[in-house]
Write an enzyme that holds these catalytic residues in place. Structure first.
Site, PDB file in Angstrom:
ATOM      1  N   ARG A   1      27.555 -33.585  -6.524  1.00 15.20           N
ATOM      2  CA  ARG A   1      26.216 -33.091  -6.861  1.00 15.20           C
ATOM      3  C   ARG A   1      26.251 -31.735  -7.553  1.00 15.20           C
ATOM      4  O   ARG A   1      27.238 -31.003  -7.453  1.00 15.20           O
ATOM      5  CB  ARG A   1      25.403 -32.903  -5.578  1.00 15.20           C
ATOM      6  CG  ARG A   1      24.795 -34.166  -5.072  1.00 15.20           C
ATOM      7  CD  ARG A   1      24.101 -33.929  -3.749  1.00 15.20           C
ATOM      8  NE  ARG A   1      23.353 -35.118  -3.375  1.00 15.20           N
ATOM      9  CZ  ARG A   1      22.994 -35.415  -2.142  1.00 15.20           C
ATOM     10  NH1 ARG A   1      23.310 -34.609  -1.150  1.00 15.20           N
ATOM     11  NH2 ARG A   1      22.312 -36.509  -1.903  1.00 15.20           N
TER      12      ARG A   1
ATOM     13  N   GLY B   1       0.791  -1.238   0.000  1.00 11.52           N
ATOM     14  CA  GLY B   1       0.000   0.000   0.000  1.00 11.52           C
ATOM     15  C   GLY B   1       0.812   1.271   0.000  1.00 11.52           C
ATOM     16  O   GLY B   1       1.758   1.415  -0.760  1.00 11.52           O
TER      17      GLY B   1
ATOM     18  N   GLY C   1      10.248   1.954  -4.789  1.00 13.63           N
ATOM     19  CA  GLY C   1       8.821   2.244  -4.581  1.00 13.63           C
ATOM     20  C   GLY C   1       8.635   3.361  -3.566  1.00 13.63           C
ATOM     21  O   GLY C   1       7.821   4.282  -3.765  1.00 13.63           O
TER      22      GLY C   1
ATOM     23  N   THR D   1      18.098  -0.872  -0.229  1.00 13.23           N
ATOM     24  CA  THR D   1      17.666  -2.136  -0.840  1.00 13.23           C
ATOM     25  C   THR D   1      18.823  -3.104  -0.852  1.00 13.23           C
ATOM     26  O   THR D   1      19.944  -2.732  -1.202  1.00 13.23           O
ATOM     27  CB  THR D   1      17.141  -1.974  -2.284  1.00 13.23           C
ATOM     28  OG1 THR D   1      17.222  -3.247  -2.945  1.00 13.23           O
ATOM     29  CG2 THR D   1      17.928  -0.990  -3.116  1.00 13.23           C
ATOM     30  N   ILE D   2      18.541  -4.332  -0.464  1.00 13.45           N
ATOM     31  CA  ILE D   2      19.620  -5.334  -0.536  1.00 13.45           C
ATOM     32  C   ILE D   2      19.929  -5.657  -1.995  1.00 13.45           C
ATOM     33  O   ILE D   2      20.994  -6.161  -2.303  1.00 13.45           O
ATOM     34  CB  ILE D   2      19.297  -6.648   0.230  1.00 13.45           C
ATOM     35  CG1 ILE D   2      18.101  -7.377  -0.382  1.00 13.45           C
ATOM     36  CG2 ILE D   2      19.123  -6.400   1.705  1.00 13.45           C
ATOM     37  CD1 ILE D   2      18.053  -8.846  -0.001  1.00 13.45           C
ATOM     38  N   ASP D   3      18.988  -5.365  -2.899  1.00 12.77           N
ATOM     39  CA  ASP D   3      19.189  -5.735  -4.308  1.00 12.77           C
ATOM     40  C   ASP D   3      20.168  -4.814  -5.033  1.00 12.77           C
ATOM     41  O   ASP D   3      20.621  -5.134  -6.119  1.00 12.77           O
ATOM     42  CB  ASP D   3      17.851  -5.696  -5.058  1.00 12.77           C
ATOM     43  CG  ASP D   3      16.874  -6.731  -4.553  1.00 12.77           C
ATOM     44  OD1 ASP D   3      17.284  -7.585  -3.750  1.00 12.77           O
ATOM     45  OD2 ASP D   3      15.702  -6.696  -4.958  1.00 12.77           O
TER      46      ASP D   3
ATOM     47  N   HIS E   1      14.819 -14.989   3.052  1.00 16.29           N
ATOM     48  CA  HIS E   1      14.953 -13.836   3.954  1.00 16.29           C
ATOM     49  C   HIS E   1      16.152 -13.921   4.880  1.00 16.29           C
ATOM     50  O   HIS E   1      16.431 -12.956   5.602  1.00 16.29           O
ATOM     51  CB  HIS E   1      13.650 -13.636   4.733  1.00 16.29           C
ATOM     52  CG  HIS E   1      12.528 -13.239   3.819  1.00 16.29           C
ATOM     53  ND1 HIS E   1      11.862 -14.156   3.044  1.00 16.29           N
ATOM     54  CD2 HIS E   1      12.014 -12.031   3.505  1.00 16.29           C
ATOM     55  CE1 HIS E   1      10.958 -13.531   2.310  1.00 16.29           C
ATOM     56  NE2 HIS E   1      11.038 -12.245   2.557  1.00 16.29           N
TER      57      HIS E   1
HETATM   58  O1  F6P Z   1      13.251  -5.768  -2.858  1.00 18.89           O
HETATM   59  C1  F6P Z   1      14.053  -6.505  -2.033  1.00 18.89           C
HETATM   60  C2  F6P Z   1      13.649  -7.920  -1.965  1.00 18.89           C
HETATM   61  O2  F6P Z   1      14.624  -8.471  -1.171  1.00 18.89           O
HETATM   62  C3  F6P Z   1      13.494  -8.664  -3.299  1.00 18.89           C
HETATM   63  O3  F6P Z   1      14.683  -9.142  -3.834  1.00 18.89           O
HETATM   64  C4  F6P Z   1      12.543  -9.767  -2.908  1.00 18.89           C
HETATM   65  O4  F6P Z   1      11.855 -10.278  -4.015  1.00 18.89           O
HETATM   66  C5  F6P Z   1      11.636  -9.071  -1.984  1.00 18.89           C
HETATM   67  O5  F6P Z   1      12.404  -8.114  -1.307  1.00 18.89           O
HETATM   68  C6  F6P Z   1      10.926  -9.994  -1.024  1.00 18.89           C
HETATM   69  O6  F6P Z   1      10.155  -9.242  -0.161  1.00 18.89           O
HETATM   70  P1  F6P Z   1       9.071  -9.809   0.862  1.00 18.89           P
HETATM   71  O7  F6P Z   1       9.086 -11.295   0.811  1.00 18.89           O
HETATM   72  O8  F6P Z   1       9.504  -9.272   2.194  1.00 18.89           O
HETATM   73  O9  F6P Z   1       7.776  -9.231   0.427  1.00 18.89           O
END
Ligand code: F6P
Length: 365
Positions: free
Chosen positions: A177, A77, A119, A140-142, A288
């Site tokens: 593996r 939201g 966002g 952001t971790i990304d 996570h």
């Molecule tokens: O945007 C960061 C991020 O870690 C993405 O890589 C991942 O898809 C997303 O958050 C997952 O977020 P949540 O599961 O907390 O909604």
């Protein structure tokens, strides 16, 4: 007393608390400023009753190494798309941004610091256009935000992922593996790429470079002599095969829940088997784990600089801008620039060349 309101939005990220602490400690050096926190992004202001927390030095003492965020967060939201259920039980969204601005005035808030990713910074820009004194701090971790060389939390996620690859190498080698490690990264494969290079993986599959399963299989087979050998594949959650689709656990519900990525490691395993892979395959999904726990020192240091800079931007009335790191400086950039493009992996990035140089395949050719 002037009031600054701080909030954390989007997914949590190691280093958020270090930013909050730095803002509060820097503000305490000014005699006429008080910092308050809105619980769960802007929800704390919009809820009735409001959920606002006074953030003084005792509230933030020693939190620089704690994961998560003491003021909570949400990635659902927001003031422009507040989810409500209509009479038929369906989710609708309403725009509460004007109400938010009125409530902030009522609370005596002079300026807002929004710590969040893409966002969240889009929301910052939209609120700035409505006249709110707002500053963004990139999170952001990304690491997919442009306009800054780095976002805090990313290096911690890379370290966690690299540690995982290190651990999986020993078990993969012992059992001969193929081990697939699924890491986060919806649109940008930075975590996967760094973990693959840092952990010495064989294959790295990322959203930017759709893969050919036959090329992936060829590389896997090269890593085995008959049945002996092992292969480590790091795959970002947003990776997909050429002419294929993103792997989703759940679709987006507008204003209520983001699309949930996931399942890409399992999908890759099935594709490999279908393509004729005869080796034993196992998957590990880090999920996570990459966002939890203590931030590494690099992220605490970056986050602290961001926090101090954000408050100093309030003193200088640099609104509508976002803190950014452009080596070696911490500076500010317009929010519009920050949200204009994603920072994704490009073929021209030297790290891609380095990965190819040490024999990592992107499954492309
Ligand atoms: O945007 C960061 C991020 O870690 C993405 O890589 C991942 O898809 C997303 O958050 C997952 O977020 P949540 O599961 O907390 O909604």
């Amino acid at each position: 007393m002037k009031r600054a309101l701080v909030l954390t939005g989007g997914g949590d990220c190691p280093g958020l608390n270090a930013v909050i602490r730095a803002i509060v400690k820097r503000a305490a050096q000014e005699k006429d400023w008080e910092v308050i926190g809105s619980i769960q992004a802007f929800n704390g202001v919009l809820w009735e009753p409001t959920e606002i927390r006074i953030l003084d030095e005792s509230a933030v003492a020693g939190i620089h190494y704690q994961g998560g965020t003491i003021i909570e967060t949400t990635n659902k939201g927001g003031p422009f798309a507040w989810p409500i259920k209509n009479r038929d039980g369906e989710i609708e969204t309403v725009d509460r941004s004007d109400e938010l601005i009125r409530k902030l005035q009522f609370l005596g808030v002079e300026a807002v610091i929004n710590i969040g990713g893409d966002g969240s910074q889009r929301i910052s820009q939209a609120l700035f256009e409505k006249g709110l004194n707002i500053i963004g701090v990139p999170k952001t971790i990304d690491n997919d935000l442009s306009a800054t060389d780095a976002t805090f939390g990313f290096q911690t996620a890379v370290q966690i992922s690299t540690d995982a690859v290190d651990k999986l190498v020993t078990t993969a080698a012992s059992h001969n593996r193929v081990l697939i490690v699924e890491v986060m990264g919806r649109d940008a494969g930075w975590i996967a790429l760094h973990a693959a290079v840092g952990g010495g993986a064989d294959i790295c599959l990322i959203p930017e470079f759709p893969y050919d399963i036959n090329v992936v299989l060829e590389k896997v087979n090269q890593r085995f002599k008959r049945d002996r050998g092992f292969c480590i594949i790091v795959i970002a959650e947003g990776a997909m095969p050429k002419d294929g689709q993103i792997s989703l656990m759940e679709k987006e519900i507008q204003g209520f829940a983001n699309a949930r990525y996931g399942g890409v490691a399992l999908a890759l395993r099935q594709q490999l088997v279908a393509a004729g892979c005869t080796h034993d395959i196992r998957e590990t999904v880090l999920g996570h784990l990459q966002r939890g726990g203590i931030p590494i020192a690099y992220d605490r240091v970056l986050a602290t600089q961001y926090g101090v800079k954000a408050f100093e931007m309030i003193l200088d009335k640099e609104y509508g801008r976002m803190v950014a790191y452009r080596h070696p400086d911490i500076l500010s950039v317009p929010l519009t620039e920050a949200i204009s493009t994603y920072n994704t992996v490009k073929e021209s990035d030297y790290l891609v060349r380095a990965a190819l140089g040490v024999g990592i395949s992107f499954g492309e050719r």
